[in-house]
Design a protein around this motif. Sequence first.
Motif, short mmCIF file in Angstrom:
data_model
loop_
_atom_site.label_atom_id
_atom_site.label_comp_id
_atom_site.label_asym_id
_atom_site.label_seq_id
_atom_site.Cartn_x
_atom_site.Cartn_y
_atom_site.Cartn_z
N ARG A 106 0.98 -1.20 0.12
CA ARG A 106 0.10 0.03 0.06
C ARG A 106 0.95 1.17 0.26
O ARG A 106 1.71 1.19 0.68
N ALA A 110 0.73 5.35 -4.95
CA ALA A 110 0.55 6.86 -4.67
C ALA A 110 2.09 7.23 -4.69
O ALA A 110 2.19 8.72 -5.00
N ASN A 157 -0.37 2.62 -11.97
CA ASN A 157 -0.93 3.12 -10.69
C ASN A 157 -2.55 3.12 -10.73
O ASN A 157 -3.07 3.23 -9.36
N LEU A 161 -4.50 1.57 -7.50
CA LEU A 161 -5.34 2.41 -6.71
C LEU A 161 -6.63 1.83 -6.65
O LEU A 161 -7.51 1.77 -5.78
#
Length: 188
Positions: A106, A110, A157, A161
């Motif tokens: 996680r 980002a 990405n 996400l």
Amino acid sequence: MSPVTARRPQRADARRNYDRLLDAAREAVAQHGAEASLDDIARRAGVGSGTLYRHFPTRAALLEAVFHEQIDELCAQAAARLDDPDPAAALGTWLEAVLRHSIRNRGMAAALRTERTDSTWCYATMQDSAGRLLARAQAAGALRAEVPVSDLLRLINGLALANADASDAERSAVRMLGYALAGMRPHS
């Protein structure tokens, strides 16, 4: 050059603080993602926020340090795939590895978002690795020539996400990656 590798020698207490901050950051990012509280990270490490900012002047610098070894490993995997006789499969397999890794860790997706890290080592290193694999696939005629490497990284990405909270996150994201890569094949 990565700020992690460009560090000058430190006193023993400063090195211990750096290591404690990095351990605390890894734990916090694993629990809360890239937006983990910097104050919480400092508290977990047993140091003040000033110490955190001396070692990591920005959130991006901290995230780079957290993900440095992982990025190196992913880039080594990309380099190993440069000799694959099927350039499209090499690219697809590597993108899948990056996607799975981003979902399992996680915050990595980002941390690599272009709007935050365009000039940072993490993004530049991943862009270079992806770019070499993409160029081979495009030269072989397996992927459309107009697909830029930046779109591939944004795609990974976005998939990481978008699927982060799904019960079957990896399976779902990999399936969607397959759809996207199929759409990037040259038109017959």
